[in-house]
Design a protein around this motif. Structure first.
Motif, PDB file in Angstrom:
ATOM      1  N   LEU A  15       0.720  -1.229  -0.073  1.00  0.00           N
ATOM      2  CA  LEU A  15       0.096  -0.018   0.081  1.00  0.00           C
ATOM      3  C   LEU A  15       0.995   1.146   0.032  1.00  0.00           C
ATOM      4  O   LEU A  15       0.492   2.309  -0.549  1.00  0.00           O
ATOM      5  CB  LEU A  15      -0.828   0.114   1.186  1.00  0.00           C
ATOM      6  CG  LEU A  15      -1.870   1.354   1.289  1.00  0.00           C
ATOM      7  CD1 LEU A  15      -3.031   0.957   0.167  1.00  0.00           C
ATOM      8  CD2 LEU A  15      -2.694   1.288   2.819  1.00  0.00           C
ATOM      9  N   TYR A  16       1.860   1.243   0.672  1.00  0.00           N
ATOM     10  CA  TYR A  16       2.697   2.566   0.736  1.00  0.00           C
ATOM     11  C   TYR A  16       3.290   2.415  -0.648  1.00  0.00           C
ATOM     12  O   TYR A  16       3.508   3.741  -1.215  1.00  0.00           O
ATOM     13  CB  TYR A  16       3.925   2.160   1.724  1.00  0.00           C
ATOM     14  CG  TYR A  16       4.757   3.169   2.260  1.00  0.00           C
ATOM     15  CD1 TYR A  16       4.656   4.161   2.889  1.00  0.00           C
ATOM     16  CD2 TYR A  16       6.076   3.478   1.228  1.00  0.00           C
ATOM     17  CE1 TYR A  16       5.452   5.309   3.152  1.00  0.00           C
ATOM     18  CE2 TYR A  16       6.903   4.575   1.554  1.00  0.00           C
ATOM     19  CZ  TYR A  16       6.495   5.543   2.379  1.00  0.00           C
ATOM     20  OH  TYR A  16       7.432   6.588   2.470  1.00  0.00           O
ATOM     21  N   THR A  17       3.855   1.651  -1.356  1.00  0.00           N
ATOM     22  CA  THR A  17       4.330   1.652  -2.916  1.00  0.00           C
ATOM     23  C   THR A  17       3.561   2.190  -3.548  1.00  0.00           C
ATOM     24  O   THR A  17       3.584   2.987  -4.411  1.00  0.00           O
ATOM     25  CB  THR A  17       4.751   0.434  -3.163  1.00  0.00           C
ATOM     26  OG1 THR A  17       5.407  -0.332  -2.419  1.00  0.00           O
ATOM     27  CG2 THR A  17       5.094   0.323  -4.800  1.00  0.00           C
ATOM     28  N   CYS A  18       1.998   1.882  -3.568  1.00  0.00           N
ATOM     29  CA  CYS A  18       0.747   2.476  -4.258  1.00  0.00           C
ATOM     30  C   CYS A  18       0.605   3.826  -3.900  1.00  0.00           C
ATOM     31  O   CYS A  18       0.495   4.763  -4.949  1.00  0.00           O
ATOM     32  CB  CYS A  18      -0.455   1.594  -3.986  1.00  0.00           C
ATOM     33  SG  CYS A  18      -0.324   0.071  -4.538  1.00  0.00           S
ATOM     34  N   ALA A  19       0.750   4.452  -2.611  1.00  0.00           N
ATOM     35  CA  ALA A  19       1.053   5.636  -2.253  1.00  0.00           C
ATOM     36  C   ALA A  19       2.025   6.514  -2.794  1.00  0.00           C
ATOM     37  O   ALA A  19       1.825   7.594  -3.660  1.00  0.00           O
ATOM     38  CB  ALA A  19       0.970   5.698  -0.877  1.00  0.00           C
ATOM     39  N   VAL A  20       3.077   6.177  -2.929  1.00  0.00           N
ATOM     40  CA  VAL A  20       4.344   6.756  -3.758  1.00  0.00           C
ATOM     41  C   VAL A  20       4.328   7.017  -5.108  1.00  0.00           C
ATOM     42  O   VAL A  20       4.316   7.992  -5.696  1.00  0.00           O
ATOM     43  CB  VAL A  20       5.669   5.875  -3.353  1.00  0.00           C
ATOM     44  CG1 VAL A  20       6.931   6.535  -4.119  1.00  0.00           C
ATOM     45  CG2 VAL A  20       5.973   6.080  -1.879  1.00  0.00           C
TER      46      VAL A  20
END
Length: 337
Positions: A15-20
């Motif tokens: 999810l953090y990767t998607c946010a970035v």
């Protein structure tokens, strides 16, 4: 097989990767560990509630997983009812008439008025699909399955649904509309204001936003030009929602002036056209592509599958049934892809 399922704590890194990767202006997915973990926890609480009689603070967050590799390729969410705790702001486009019969002057002028008109409605949000997977109608599945979820669990959601479309901003995340507001009312750039809103720090909006209607003609030309317009990357998502029955009714985002579209849930095409049928597992040849989801909350699964649709059941192959956690005679909700 790409399967949509409820998010879990183990999905945080993805999810953090998607946010970035989502970039500037994606308010519902800020690059903030505390907020992202909180959203995952909220989603787990929402999915764990077996009996819900009316929409409340629930926030449902899903991920799309490649079952062959375990990789998370995108995310998508639904807020059951916005603005119940934190104020949910929009600008409403209106019109005032300045008329002098004596002087033969008639001017119809557009205005922007800060409002909370969408308080309590459901929101489709947090839709992001990673670049390598933007093919094979994966984006449609990741968006439209939410409408099947709403159709299946109708009491969990409002009578109306909205979706906020990302407005126009440049490669550095600067918004022409925000540039005008920043110059006259704020001392922070667009990315900071957008980030603060994303993490729930909205007090500054009420404190600093202009309290009275703004004449659109007073904005500079660049700001006027983007009111109600979407970011280039958001156009496909807007077209898809318009095909589902969503319409722009004059509400825009307070930061980038992107349009908010709305619809009565019962009139969403995928809700109206969806069917609930039992499953038979067998061989499928030359089946038609459908979005198929099971009818469980905590163990929800949705995916694109080729199936045969009969009058009183569907036929699905064993691999797809396993991915959707289906066994013979289970109920599914389907809509043609």
């Amino acid at each position: 097989m790409l399967v949509v399922r409820p998010i879990t704590p183990q999905d945080y890194a993805a999810l953090y990767t998607c946010a970035v990767e989502s970039g500037h202006g994606f308010t519902s997915l800020p690059v903030d560990e505390r907020l992202l973990r909180r959203r995952i926890a909220r989603a787990q609480e929402a999915f764990a509630r077996e009996q819900v009689s009316e929409p409340g603070e629930e926030g449902y967050l899903f991920v799309m997983e490649d079952t062959a590799t375990g990789e998370i390729v995108g995310c998508s969410g639904i807020e059951a009812a916005v603005g119940l705790t934190d104020a949910f702001y929009h600008y409403r486009l209106g019109k005032v008439i300045h008329h002098s019969k004596e002087l033969d002057v008639y001017n119809a002028l557009e205005t922007l008025t800060l409002c909370n008109d969408y308080t309590g409605v459901s929101e489709l949000c947090t839709l992001f699909l990673r670049e390598p997977y933007r093919k094979n109608m994966n984006g449609r599945v990741l968006s439209r399955f939410r409408m099947l979820f709403m159709a299946e669990f109708r009491k969990r959601f409002s009578q109306f649904a909205i979706a906020e479309m990302r407005g126009v901003s440049d490669a550095d995340g600067q918004s022409p509309f925000w540039g005008w507001l920043q110059k006259h009312f704020f001392s922070m750039d667009f990315t900071q204001a957008d980030y603060l809103t994303g993490i729930g720090e909205k007090t500054f909006v009420a404190e600093l936003m202009p309290r009275y209607p703004i004449y659109v003609k007073l904005l500079d030309e660049a700001a006027q030009a983007v009111i109600g317009k979407v970011h280039e990357n958001t156009r496909p998502a807007l077209r898809m929602l318009e095909n589902e029955g969503f319409r722009f009714r004059g509400y825009v985002d307070i930061f980038d002036a992107g349009p908010t579209v709305e619809v009565e849930v019962e009139n969403i095409r995928s809700v109206r056209d969806s069917r609930r049928l039992p499953v038979k597992i067998g061989v499928v040849t030359d089946g038609q592509a459908y979005i198929v989801c099971n009818t469980r909350v905590a163990d929800f699964r949705a995916a694109q599958a080729r199936i045969h649709v009969r009058d009183d059941h569907i036929v699905i192959d064993a691999e797809s049934a396993a991915g959707l956690r289906l066994k013979a005679d289970d109920a599914v909700r389907i809509v043609a892809l």
